[in-house]
Design an enzyme around this catalytic site. Sequence first.
Site, PDB file in Angstrom:
ATOM      1  N   GLY A  12       0.844  -1.189   0.000  1.00  0.00           N
ATOM      2  CA  GLY A  12       0.000   0.000   0.000  1.00  0.00           C
ATOM      3  C   GLY A  12       0.880   1.240   0.000  1.00  0.00           C
ATOM      4  O   GLY A  12       2.107   1.155   0.166  1.00  0.00           O
ATOM      5  N   THR A  19       3.238  -0.675   8.396  1.00  0.00           N
ATOM      6  CA  THR A  19       4.095  -0.905   9.569  1.00  0.00           C
ATOM      7  C   THR A  19       3.252  -1.034  10.837  1.00  0.00           C
ATOM      8  O   THR A  19       3.496  -1.914  11.676  1.00  0.00           O
ATOM      9  CB  THR A  19       5.096   0.261   9.724  1.00  0.00           C
ATOM     10  OG1 THR A  19       5.860   0.345   8.524  1.00  0.00           O
ATOM     11  CG2 THR A  19       6.027   0.038  10.891  1.00  0.00           C
ATOM     12  N   SER A  86       5.901  -1.873  -2.094  1.00  0.00           N
ATOM     13  CA  SER A  86       5.820  -2.849  -3.202  1.00  0.00           C
ATOM     14  C   SER A  86       4.774  -2.429  -4.237  1.00  0.00           C
ATOM     15  O   SER A  86       3.759  -3.095  -4.392  1.00  0.00           O
ATOM     16  CB  SER A  86       5.591  -4.268  -2.685  1.00  0.00           C
ATOM     17  OG  SER A  86       4.710  -4.356  -1.596  1.00  0.00           O
TER      18      SER A  86
HETATM   19  P1  ADP Z   1       3.216   2.697   6.271  1.00  0.00           P
HETATM   20  O1  ADP Z   1       4.027   1.651   6.980  1.00  0.00           O
HETATM   21  O2  ADP Z   1       2.198   2.107   5.334  1.00  0.00           O
HETATM   22  O3  ADP Z   1       4.043   3.745   5.605  1.00  0.00           O
HETATM   23  P2  ADP Z   1       2.576   3.591   8.928  1.00  0.00           P
HETATM   24  O4  ADP Z   1       2.078   2.353   9.602  1.00  0.00           O
HETATM   25  O5  ADP Z   1       3.986   4.022   9.202  1.00  0.00           O
HETATM   26  O6  ADP Z   1       2.328   3.458   7.364  1.00  0.00           O
HETATM   27  O7  ADP Z   1       1.619   4.825   9.294  1.00  0.00           O
HETATM   28  C1  ADP Z   1       0.197   4.705   9.268  1.00  0.00           C
HETATM   29  C2  ADP Z   1      -0.440   5.789  10.149  1.00  0.00           C
HETATM   30  O8  ADP Z   1      -1.865   5.667  10.068  1.00  0.00           O
HETATM   31  C3  ADP Z   1      -0.064   5.616  11.622  1.00  0.00           C
HETATM   32  O9  ADP Z   1       0.120   6.901  12.176  1.00  0.00           O
HETATM   33  C4  ADP Z   1      -1.316   4.923  12.217  1.00  0.00           C
HETATM   34  O10 ADP Z   1      -1.487   5.217  13.578  1.00  0.00           O
HETATM   35  C5  ADP Z   1      -2.436   5.514  11.367  1.00  0.00           C
HETATM   36  N1  ADP Z   1      -3.649   4.649  11.270  1.00  0.00           N
HETATM   37  C6  ADP Z   1      -4.919   5.038  11.493  1.00  0.00           C
HETATM   38  N2  ADP Z   1      -5.795   4.027  11.347  1.00  0.00           N
HETATM   39  C7  ADP Z   1      -5.066   2.944  11.018  1.00  0.00           C
HETATM   40  C8  ADP Z   1      -5.401   1.587  10.737  1.00  0.00           C
HETATM   41  N3  ADP Z   1      -6.658   1.121  10.748  1.00  0.00           N
HETATM   42  N4  ADP Z   1      -4.407   0.744  10.428  1.00  0.00           N
HETATM   43  C9  ADP Z   1      -3.112   1.184  10.389  1.00  0.00           C
HETATM   44  N5  ADP Z   1      -2.731   2.444  10.638  1.00  0.00           N
HETATM   45  C10 ADP Z   1      -3.701   3.337  10.955  1.00  0.00           C
END
Ligand code: ADP
Length: 182
Positions: A12, A19, A86
């Site tokens: 995504g 993460t 990815s």
């Molecule tokens: P990525 O790893 O895809 O770049 P992160 O996990 O680092 O994204 O960041 C996602 C952000 O979105 C975090 O601040 C998280 O707290 C927030 N968030 C809100 N709702 C959700 C959810 N349902 N699942 C995952 N993250 C969420």
Amino acid sequence: MDTLGATVWTTGLSGSGKTTIARELASRLRARGAKVEILDGDVVRTNLSKGLGFSKEDRDTNIRRIGFVANLLSRNGVIAITAAISPYRAIRDEVRATTERFIEVFVDAPLHVCESRDVKGMYAKARAGEIKGFTGIDDPYEEPLHPEIVCYTATETITESADKIVTYLESHGHIPAAVAVS
Ligand code: ADP
């Protein structure tokens, strides 16, 4: 507890929640005695893929390496959870074809939501032209066509998203069903 091993492949946009979901899922599975490893794209780029950039070729190499390690883990009873953007479908499908028990999790949040979260300040830099080839801004993100699981993180809680994956792993025999407490 014996787990069958699997690769839970999250994909995504940056900031979609890969993460966050990976960590939540890992802690839940560990609490149930499963062997778990997280392969985080950002972490992999500081060691296994150090020196690689963000051209299509380098991104594909990075994903192949993550897939290679995930496969080694999953065929040895570990649940490998990957968290890398990815963005390209073909390379994800290549990894799917060569990885034991590959479970694709599309972490789906609209670009404007990811951008408003801007967890790492990267979207602001990409919009300002300081970063070129940023996925979702000036580089494509190709959505999975047939993911095993979709987590809609703009409308679901982290718990709900992780629940979906745990339920999938249980119903497909990767982990034993939780013992109900009456
Ligand atoms: P990525 O790893 O895809 O770049 P992160 O996990 O680092 O994204 O960041 C996602 C952000 O979105 C975090 O601040 C998280 O707290 C927030 N968030 C809100 N709702 C959700 C959810 N349902 N699942 C995952 N993250 C969420």
